[in-house]
Write an enzyme that holds these catalytic residues in place. Structure first.
Site, PDB file in Angstrom:
ATOM      1  N   GLY A  17       0.774  -1.245   0.000  1.00 22.04           N
ATOM      2  CA  GLY A  17       0.000   0.000   0.000  1.00 22.04           C
ATOM      3  C   GLY A  17       0.803   1.292   0.000  1.00 22.04           C
ATOM      4  N   ARG A  38       7.135  -6.940   8.258  1.00 23.58           N
ATOM      5  CA  ARG A  38       7.319  -8.333   8.678  1.00 23.58           C
ATOM      6  C   ARG A  38       7.536  -9.253   7.473  1.00 23.58           C
ATOM      7  NH1 ARG A  38       1.821  -8.367  11.914  1.00 23.58           N
ATOM      8  NH2 ARG A  38       1.382  -7.299   9.942  1.00 23.58           N
ATOM      9  N   ASN A  91       4.660   4.553   8.959  1.00 22.37           N
ATOM     10  CA  ASN A  91       3.491   4.210   8.152  1.00 22.37           C
ATOM     11  C   ASN A  91       2.849   2.895   8.591  1.00 22.37           C
ATOM     12  OD1 ASN A  91       1.892   3.990   5.477  1.00 22.37           O
ATOM     13  ND2 ASN A  91       3.219   2.193   5.418  1.00 22.37           N
ATOM     14  N   TYR A 157      -9.812   1.707  16.628  1.00 24.02           N
ATOM     15  CA  TYR A 157      -8.952   2.182  15.526  1.00 24.02           C
ATOM     16  C   TYR A 157      -8.910   3.714  15.539  1.00 24.02           C
ATOM     17  CZ  TYR A 157      -7.065   3.275  10.935  1.00 24.02           C
ATOM     18  OH  TYR A 157      -6.295   3.801   9.919  1.00 24.02           O
ATOM     19  N   LYS A 161      -5.689   6.436  16.059  1.00 20.50           N
ATOM     20  CA  LYS A 161      -5.298   7.507  15.136  1.00 20.50           C
ATOM     21  C   LYS A 161      -5.439   8.878  15.820  1.00 20.50           C
ATOM     22  CE  LYS A 161      -3.840   5.019  11.719  1.00 20.50           C
ATOM     23  NZ  LYS A 161      -2.415   5.026  11.339  1.00 20.50           N
ATOM     24  N   VAL A 190      -8.337   5.150   1.160  1.00 18.15           N
ATOM     25  CA  VAL A 190      -7.278   4.815   0.204  1.00 18.15           C
ATOM     26  C   VAL A 190      -7.407   3.321  -0.099  1.00 18.15           C
ATOM     27  CG1 VAL A 190      -4.799   4.930  -0.288  1.00 18.15           C
ATOM     28  CG2 VAL A 190      -5.767   6.371   1.533  1.00 18.15           C
ATOM     29  N   PHE A 194      -5.664  -2.482   3.288  1.00 19.57           N
ATOM     30  CA  PHE A 194      -6.184  -2.042   4.587  1.00 19.57           C
ATOM     31  C   PHE A 194      -7.501  -2.745   4.975  1.00 19.57           C
ATOM     32  CE2 PHE A 194      -8.870   0.914   6.998  1.00 19.57           C
ATOM     33  CZ  PHE A 194      -8.064   1.282   8.047  1.00 19.57           C
TER      34      PHE A 194
END
Ligand code: NDP
Ligand code: 8X3
Length: 257
Positions: A17, A38, A91, A157, A161, A190, A194
């Site tokens: 991404g 990872r 990121n 979530y 953020k 986006v 995700f």
């Protein structure tokens, strides 16, 4: 505009991404890249492509940002010619589930908090002191519109953020008096992996998120990050919020079908 030629850029979450798109843009500008994630095989593929296309020098890190001792030893043991990081792009991040808070899954919560907040903090804590010592550097954190607006099922979530927003503001304040810059880039929708990650691999459900919408692309975000990091050294872009034209808020999306 400042040159990125031979600058060292560390990108977490470079295996997919937005992180992959950033790697391409910065490689095209002549930067040297430390790519972390990872999934090492994905990083290797990306590094090969960048080397063929741009002759980019890369250093790959198979790293789980949640693992503090691993982050510490990886950053402190970087080879000498890779240790002077100029730009850190925090990121790596993810959402897990869209459950009501009172029905939420504890493991999903831990994963989001440990990655999006603690992982970002660990990288910053081990990388930024070197920037301060050298008197140069830029930290770019990936926030989200979810840090500005909470939506149903977004609970934890969105909280992570919102934490990224506070951390970016706090870091900027704590770096006042140094030339180090801090930017939070906060996108809306986006299209990346995700949603597939959010829905634990349910590709059909993930596809429906973007159905009938013209979403932002990872390249759109990389473009903004590139802009922020190439302004004159006295300019700090603190926060960028961007959405697709088809989106007006976290919950208001126009679908063309
Ligand atoms: P992707 O799922 O496509 O990419 C996420 C990246 O994060 C992968 O490279 C993944 O690598 C990495 N990552 C996840 N967990 C870890 C970990 N524990 N350690 C190291 N790396 C990890 O999603 P995006 O590109 O969309 O997401 C990038 C960032 O942008 C995230 O912070 C996300 O919250 C944010 N964002 C995304 C939006 C969107 O709509 N897509 C909108 C707003 C913000 P690997 O699995 O190989 O470790
Ligand atoms: C990703 C955007 O609206 O799905 O951070 O939370 S949203």
């Amino acid at each position: 505009m400042i040159s990125l030629q031979n600058q060292i850029v560390l990108i977490t979450g470079a295996s997919s991404g937005i992180g992959t798109a950033c790697a391409k843009v910065f490689a095209g500008a002549g930067a040297r890249l430390i790519l972390a994630a990872r999934r090492l095989e994905r990083l290797q593929e990306l590094a090969d492509t960048l080397n063929q296309e741009f002759g980019t020098a890369t250093h790959l890190l198979q790293l789980d940002v949640r693992d503090r001792p691993a982050v510490e030893s990886t950053i402190t043991n970087l080879p000498a010619d890779w240790s002077n990081i100029d730009i850190l792009i925090n990121n790596a991040g993810l959402s897990r589930g869209l459950d009501k808070l009172y029905e939420g899954d504890f493991q999903d919560w831990e994963e989001m908090i440990d990655t999006n907040i603690k992982g970002l903090l660990y990288l910053s804590r081990y990388v930024v002191p070197g920037m301060v010592k050298r008197g140069r550097g830029h930290i770019v954190n990936l926030g989200s519109i979810a840090g500005h607006q909470t939506y149903p099922g977004g609970n934890v979530y969105c909280a992570t953020k919102a934490a990224v927003k506070a951390i970016s503001e706090g870091l900027k304040q704590d770096l006042l008096g140094t030339p180090i810059r801090v930017t939070s880039v906060d996108p809306g929708m986006v299209e990346t992996e995700f949603s597939e990650v959010r829905f634990h691999g349910d590709g059909e459900r993930a596809k429906r998120v973007y159905q009938g919408v013209n979403p932002l692309t990872p390249d759109d975000i990389a473009d903004v990050i590139f802009f922020c990091t190439t302004r004159s050294p006295h300019v700090n872009i603190n926060e960028v919020i961007l959405m697709p034209v088809d989106q007006a808020s976290a919950t208001l999306v126009h679908r063309h079908n």
